[in-house]
Each structure stands twice: as structure tokens, then as C-alpha cells.
Design an enzyme around this catalytic site. Structure first.
Site, PDB file in Angstrom:
ATOM      1  N   ARG A  84       0.847  -1.179   0.000  1.00 41.37           N
ATOM      2  CA  ARG A  84       0.000   0.000   0.000  1.00 41.37           C
ATOM      3  C   ARG A  84       0.893   1.242   0.000  1.00 41.37           C
ATOM      4  NH1 ARG A  84      -2.944   2.964   4.889  1.00 41.37           N
ATOM      5  NH2 ARG A  84      -3.733   4.685   3.639  1.00 41.37           N
ATOM      6  N   HIS A 128      -3.320  10.854   0.550  1.00 45.13           N
ATOM      7  CA  HIS A 128      -2.780  10.665   1.893  1.00 45.13           C
ATOM      8  C   HIS A 128      -2.244  12.016   2.378  1.00 45.13           C
ATOM      9  CE1 HIS A 128      -1.071   7.451   4.768  1.00 45.13           C
ATOM     10  NE2 HIS A 128      -0.895   8.631   5.343  1.00 45.13           N
ATOM     11  N   GLU A 173      -7.471   8.407   6.286  1.00 47.46           N
ATOM     12  CA  GLU A 173      -7.722   9.082   7.559  1.00 47.46           C
ATOM     13  C   GLU A 173      -8.263  10.510   7.417  1.00 47.46           C
ATOM     14  OE1 GLU A 173      -4.205   8.753   9.964  1.00 47.46           O
ATOM     15  OE2 GLU A 173      -4.548   6.626  10.369  1.00 47.46           O
ATOM     16  N   ASN A 295      -7.497   1.734   9.957  1.00 47.69           N
ATOM     17  CA  ASN A 295      -6.189   1.992  10.555  1.00 47.69           C
ATOM     18  C   ASN A 295      -6.367   1.981  12.065  1.00 47.69           C
ATOM     19  OD1 ASN A 295      -5.520   2.485   7.899  1.00 47.69           O
ATOM     20  ND2 ASN A 295      -4.995   4.634   8.185  1.00 47.69           N
ATOM     21  N   TYR A 297      -4.445   1.934  15.932  1.00 48.17           N
ATOM     22  CA  TYR A 297      -3.232   2.079  16.737  1.00 48.17           C
ATOM     23  C   TYR A 297      -3.480   1.889  18.226  1.00 48.17           C
ATOM     24  CZ  TYR A 297      -0.820   3.607  12.557  1.00 48.17           C
ATOM     25  OH  TYR A 297      -0.259   3.635  11.306  1.00 48.17           O
ATOM     26  N   GLU A 372      -3.644  -0.110   8.276  1.00 51.51           N
ATOM     27  CA  GLU A 372      -2.464   0.326   9.029  1.00 51.51           C
ATOM     28  C   GLU A 372      -2.531  -0.246  10.430  1.00 51.51           C
ATOM     29  OE1 GLU A 372      -1.560   4.502   9.346  1.00 51.51           O
ATOM     30  OE2 GLU A 372      -1.921   4.867   7.215  1.00 51.51           O
TER      31      GLU A 372
END
Length: 459
Positions: A84, A128, A173, A295, A297, A372
Site C-alpha cells: 500500500r 494521503h 484518515e 487503521n 493504533y 495500518e
């Protein structure tokens, strides 16, 4: 020497599961003034004194624009099936609209061909965060025209690469760009509009829907978005903390998921604040997707502002402390190990997130891809990153066993890179980059993942 966990300890994933790594153009390419590339909002932002914590900028980054063949070789050695990357809008359409830069398209042509020759499927992200500066000066994502220009750019890229690219990602995002770029001014373009930044959310989502239409018209059959999500934990059972956490979750999770998945905004009062023909736009935004990218985290613990323990916490989008005038306040999550960025390592929250999405959206949720997941640690013998990946892959497998359809997992990131407002102070890569020489050195986590993927392939 660090002892690396045996890859055979990982649970078995489906044979058609997609394994990949992720990067973005603004963070690795460099060559910002070469071969006709236009300026991006991040080029301008980083050039302003005090914007980047270590005083650096992305002009060179990791030099990927000139070293992409070496980086493709690393992907082949790692053994991933997909890569990606993002296409830099200002490299392809320097002013955001109008003339197309053939040299920019030629670069991505070469990259895609090199990936396919190495047996790695290209997965381009069309946006992005590197908005062409010419569009930013006209209002950027605060104005509707940017969404329309984005769709035209998507068509240009699909026309050139669509014969060899199967999977596409529209946006990365939009929540972070809205909050950090337009709301708080801590990322490009540096605006501090707080809730007046909401048009940027709507126009990004509209741009996503228009880009899906453009990609479909070019024959694309595998399209997703990469939205950032994490569980919102409530600091206490008090009414104030619950209300604050609910609002935070609405703005950072549901505001960006529900227009795409359900064709509506999660709150009527919020929808009334958005510009344009919202109901009509939602029909465009909710174009059916083939998969939904997440994504992940960390979770975020949220309470009311002014409550005990608030005011020092950071949210899940990059260690950013929120201003006190906002009606919610992230708090520190105690009792978990932390990355070098200070983020808590909570693999089980990934399971929680995925199961909750399945419960909330049911058959409106397409198959999921983790687009991600990664962590910042120093060092080449990075046992902490190995433990992070091992734990999150187990948590992912647990969610799949609970019935969530997950089709792929992309590590952030292939290599250390320009980490936005942090500059080069945070290292998320499986590959270490010497920023003086640009020499690449695979880390212990690279070797661990390579061996784990070989074990998965053996079935």
C-alpha cells in the site's frame, strides 16, 4: 542479541489472506521539486518555522522516488503479497486541477511495473494528506470544488494504472486531516477552526464517493477507504464523562464510518451544520465498497474536560494534546506498555473494535482490511515491535474467530520515514533508514515477519 519469537507460534490465517505493508508519498518520496511536481500543503507547512518539532522537512524524506527499486527489493525479500503506497496528487496534477504531469504518472507506472515483476500487488491510496497547495490556497477541503477536483484526478490515475491495479483506496484518515489540519492547526494546512472545520470532513467524504464513481467508470472492482478507528473508553460512569466520550466517539469514529456504510450522519444536529445538499451528497458518499479499511493504533480513554486526570492525555491520532475548550478530554491509559511515542499497547482493543463494528453495522459492513497497524520504537534489534505485531495479529485472529470477516493486514510501515509534525523523531519502520546516507537496514521485526509469512505460506 534479541531472541525473536518463533513465527510458528502465530495462529493460522486463511490462505487467501492479504499480507502487506503501507507507506505514503509525502513521508518517503522526497524529490518534491523534481520532474514537474507541484507544491503540497505539507511542503508549505513544513517550511514554516516551528511547525515540525525537530525542524526538519520532507524534501528528501527517505529518497524513495530515486530508490524505489531498492525498496521493491525489500518488499520481495519480506514476502508480502501487497504494498500500500500513495500517489502524490501534486506529482500527477501539480495545481490540483488542469494540466497533468506526464513525468509524475510515469513514476507510478514504473513503480507498479516493478511491484508486479516482484510478485507484489500494488494498492495505491489516491490521497494521503498531500493536498496540492494551489487548491489549498483556494480553500482546500473546506470548499466543495476540491472534492470535484479530486474525482477528476482519480480518473487520471485510474486511466493510467487501472489495467494493472486491482485494489484501490480513495482516502487515508479524513478524521485526522479534519481535526489536526483544519481544527487544531497542528498538521497541514495549519488552520485552527475547531468545529468550523466540519466542512472538511464532509467534502473529503464527498470526494471519496465521487472518486469511487470515477474508479468504477474505469472498471475498478476492488475499492476501499482507509479510515482511522479505535475504541473509545469512558473515564467513569458519570453523566459528564459518558456524554464527553460519546461525543468524541461520534466525531472521530462514527462521523466518518456511518456516511460511508449507512448513508447518513450519526446526528441530525451535526448534519445540519454541514454544507451543500447533504442528503444528495450522502447518496454519493455511500457508494457500495468492496472492503472497508481500518487503521488501528490504540484506544482512547475520554472524560469531561476539567475532571480529575484530564488535561494531559493524548488522542489516538499522533500524541496530540487537545485544547481545553473542547467538550471532551482524553486521559492517560494506565497499566499497559507504551511505545516510544507514548501510545499504550492494547492488542485486545483491536478485537474489541472489530467485534463492535460487526455488531453495530451488521451486513452493511463489507469485509474489513487492516490498512495500518504499527508502532514507533528505536533500534534495529526491535523486540518491542515484534511483540506488538505478534500481539495484534493474535487479536486480529480472535476477532476473525468471533465472526468478523477480515481479509488483509498491512503493517505501518515498510521503513522509517517523515512522521508529519514529529519530523524524523519517530521510527515506525520494519526497515531502519539512516537519514544522512539513506541506507536501508532491515530490523529484527522485518526478519520476524518474513519468517512468519513463510510459515503461513507453508500452510
Amino acid at each position: 542479541m534479541t531472541t525473536e519469537p518463533a513465527p510458528s507460534a502465530l495462529p493460522r490465517f486463511p490462505r487467501d489472506f492479504v499480507w502487506g505493508v503501507s507507506t505514503s508519498a509525502a513521508q518517503i518520496e522526497g524529490a518534491v521539486a523534481e520532474d514537474g511536481r507541484g507544491r503540497s500543503a505539507w511542503d508549505v507547512f513544513a517550511a514554516e518555522a516551528g511547525r515540525i518539532k525537530d525542524g526538519s522537512d520532507p524534501r528528501v524524506a527517505t529518497g524513495h522516488y530515486h530508490r524505489y527499486r531498492e525498496d521493491v527489493g525489500l518488499l520481495k525479500e519480506l514476502g508480502v503479497g501487497a504494498y500500500r503506497f500513495s500517489v502524490a496528487w501534486p506529482r500527477v496534477v501539480p495545481d490540483g486541477s488542469g494540466a497533468v504531469n506526464k513525468a509524475g504518472l510515469d513514476f507510478y507506472d514504473r513503480l507498479v511495473d516493478a511491484l508486479l515483476a516482484a510478485g507484489v500487488a500494488p494498492v495505491p491510496t489516491l490521497f494521503h494528506w498531500d493536498t496540492p497547495q494551489a487548491l489549498e490556497e483556494g480553500g482546500g477541503w473546506l470548499v466543495r470544488d476540491t472534492a470535484e477536483r479530486f474525482a477528476a484526478y482519480a480518473d487520471v490515475v485510474a486511466e493510467r494504472l487501472g489495467d494493472r491495479v486491482e485494489r484501490w483506496i480513495t482516502l487515508n484518515e479524513p478524521a485526522e486531516l479534519t481535526l489536526l489540519g483544519y481544527g487544531l492547526g497542528q498538521h497541514a494546512p495549519g488552520r485552527q477552526l475547531l468545529f468550523e472545520a466540519l466542512p472538511a470532513a464532509h467534502h473529503q467524504l464527498l470526494g471519496h464517493g465521487l472518486a469511487v464513481q470515477a474508479l468504477r467508470a474505469r472498471g475498478a472492482t476492488s475499492i476501499g477507504i482507509a479510515n482511522s478507528h479505535g475504541p473509545t473508553w469512558t473515564a467513569s460512569a458519570s453523566e459528564a464523562d459518558t456524554a464527553a466520550a460519546d461525543l468524541y466517539d461520534l466525531l472521530l469514529n462514527r462521523l466518518f464510518a456511518e456516511p460511508v456504510l449507512l448513508g447518513r450522519y450519526p446526528d441530525e444536529e451535526l448534519a445540519a451544520l454541514l454544507p451543500g445538499p447533504v442528503a444528495e451528497d450522502l447518496r454519493v458518499i455511500s457508494q457500495p465498497l468492496d472492503w472497508y479499511g481500518i487503521n488501528y493504533y490504540q484506544p482512547t480513554l475520554v472524560g469531561a474536560p476539567g475532571a480529575e486526570g484530564t488535561g494531559t492525555g493524548t488522542a489516538d491520532f499522533g500524541g496530540i494534546q487537545l485544547p481545553p475548550e473542547l467538550p471532551f478530554a482524553p486521559q492517560e491509559i494506565e497499566g499497559y506498555p507504551r511505545t516510544d511515542f507514548g501510545w499504550p499497547v492494547v492488542p485486545e482493543a483491536l478485537t474489541e473494535l472489530l467485534v463492535s463494528f460487526q455488531e453495530r453495522y451488521g451486513d452493511r459492513l463489507p469485509p474489513v482490511v487492516i490498512t495500518e497497524n504499527g508502532c514507533s520504537y528505536e533500534g534495529v534489534e526491535d523486540a518491542e515491535r515484534i511483540a506488538f505485531l505478534d500481539g495484534h495479529l493474535r487479536a486480529l485472529h480472535t476477532a476473525m474467530a468471533a465472526g468478523v470477516e477480515v481479509r488483509g493486514y498491512f503493517v505501518w510501515s515498510l521503513m522509517d520515514n517523515f512522521e508529519w509534525a514529529e519530523g524524523y523523531a519517530r521510527r515506525f519502520g520494519l526497515v531502519h533508514v539512516d537519514y544522512e546516507t539513506l541506507e536501508r537496514t532491515p530490523k529484527a521485526s522485518f526478519r520476524w515477519l518474513r519468517d512468519a509469512l513463510r510459515e503461513q505460506a507453508r500452510g
